[in-house]
Design a protein around this motif. Structure first.
Motif, short mmCIF file in Angstrom:
data_model
loop_
_atom_site.label_atom_id
_atom_site.label_comp_id
_atom_site.label_asym_id
_atom_site.label_seq_id
_atom_site.Cartn_x
_atom_site.Cartn_y
_atom_site.Cartn_z
N ILE A 86 0.85 -1.19 0.00
CA ILE A 86 0.00 0.00 0.00
C ILE A 86 0.89 1.24 0.00
O ILE A 86 2.03 1.21 0.46
CB ILE A 86 -1.01 0.04 1.17
CG1 ILE A 86 -0.33 0.10 2.54
CG2 ILE A 86 -1.97 -1.14 1.07
CD1 ILE A 86 -1.28 0.40 3.69
N THR A 87 0.36 2.32 -0.52
CA THR A 87 1.14 3.54 -0.69
C THR A 87 1.38 4.27 0.64
O THR A 87 0.70 4.03 1.64
CB THR A 87 0.43 4.50 -1.66
OG1 THR A 87 -0.80 4.92 -1.08
CG2 THR A 87 0.20 3.86 -3.01
N ASP A 88 2.33 5.17 0.59
CA ASP A 88 2.62 6.03 1.74
C ASP A 88 1.36 6.82 2.12
O ASP A 88 1.04 6.96 3.29
CB ASP A 88 3.77 6.97 1.38
CG ASP A 88 4.34 7.71 2.56
OD1 ASP A 88 4.20 7.23 3.70
OD2 ASP A 88 4.95 8.78 2.35
N PHE A 89 0.62 7.30 1.12
CA PHE A 89 -0.62 8.01 1.36
C PHE A 89 -1.61 7.12 2.13
O PHE A 89 -2.20 7.53 3.13
CB PHE A 89 -1.25 8.46 0.04
CG PHE A 89 -2.61 9.08 0.18
CD1 PHE A 89 -2.75 10.40 0.57
CD2 PHE A 89 -3.75 8.34 -0.08
CE1 PHE A 89 -4.01 10.98 0.71
CE2 PHE A 89 -5.01 8.90 0.05
CZ PHE A 89 -5.14 10.23 0.45
N ALA A 90 -1.78 5.87 1.68
CA ALA A 90 -2.73 4.95 2.30
C ALA A 90 -2.36 4.63 3.74
O ALA A 90 -3.21 4.66 4.64
CB ALA A 90 -2.83 3.66 1.49
N GLN A 91 -1.07 4.34 3.99
CA GLN A 91 -0.68 4.01 5.36
C GLN A 91 -0.87 5.21 6.28
O GLN A 91 -1.23 5.06 7.43
CB GLN A 91 0.73 3.42 5.43
CG GLN A 91 1.88 4.36 5.16
CD GLN A 91 2.25 5.28 6.32
OE1 GLN A 91 1.97 4.98 7.47
NE2 GLN A 91 2.85 6.41 5.99
N GLY A 92 -0.65 6.42 5.75
CA GLY A 92 -0.86 7.62 6.54
C GLY A 92 -2.32 7.84 6.89
O GLY A 92 -2.65 8.26 8.00
N GLU A 93 -3.21 7.55 5.94
CA GLU A 93 -4.64 7.68 6.17
C GLU A 93 -5.14 6.63 7.17
O GLU A 93 -6.02 6.92 7.98
CB GLU A 93 -5.42 7.53 4.86
CG GLU A 93 -5.21 8.67 3.88
CD GLU A 93 -5.82 9.98 4.34
OE1 GLU A 93 -7.03 9.99 4.62
OE2 GLU A 93 -5.08 10.98 4.44
N LEU A 94 -4.58 5.42 7.12
CA LEU A 94 -5.00 4.36 8.02
C LEU A 94 -4.52 4.58 9.45
O LEU A 94 -5.20 4.23 10.40
CB LEU A 94 -4.48 3.00 7.53
CG LEU A 94 -5.16 2.43 6.30
CD1 LEU A 94 -4.37 1.25 5.76
CD2 LEU A 94 -6.58 2.00 6.64
#
Length: 124
Positions: free
Chosen positions: A27-35
């Motif tokens: 998963i992307t850096d964006f996705a892990q940050g959102e999670l």
């Protein structure tokens, strides 16, 4: 935010590194940050043929559970064993030690997004 130009991306926030007919996925850096803080990665699809856009596992963060979608059609040939003991690697190094699966690619590569297209999708 880190969005490497050398990778491909999906609208579901997975990244894909294509090497011959093998793809590494996470998963992307964006996705892990959102999670937020990831506490568990549940992937039991090794050895299975899975179609593009179908669910191959889930990722659990402190406050939510999110499905993981296949970026291309193919057979899951390997799971990242390090994530069992250290799921936080997805937060710490999403494009490196936090990779999730390796796939023997069948089709779907042409539908992946470039880094520029992904940045546009997430508004960065």
């Amino acid at each position: 935010m880190n969005i490497p130009d050398s990778l491909k991306y999906t609208k579901d926030h997975e990244w894909v590194k294509i090497e011959g007919n093998t793809a590494t996925v996470g998963i992307t850096d964006f996705a892990q940050g959102e999670l937020g803080d990831i506490v568990y990665v549940d992937i039991t699809s090794v050895g299975q043929e899975i179609a593009e856009h179908e669910i191959f596992g889930t990722v659990e963060a402190v406050k939510t559970v999110s499905d993981l979608y296949m970026p291309v059609s193919g057979k899951v040939i390997e799971l990242n064993p390090a994530l069992d003991a250290a799921p936080e690697k997805v937060n710490e190094d999403p494009y490196g030690e936090g990779w999730m699966i390796k796939i023997e690619v069948k089709s779907g590569v042409e539908g992946l997004l470039s880094a520029a297209q992904y940045k546009e999708l997430i508004g960065k």
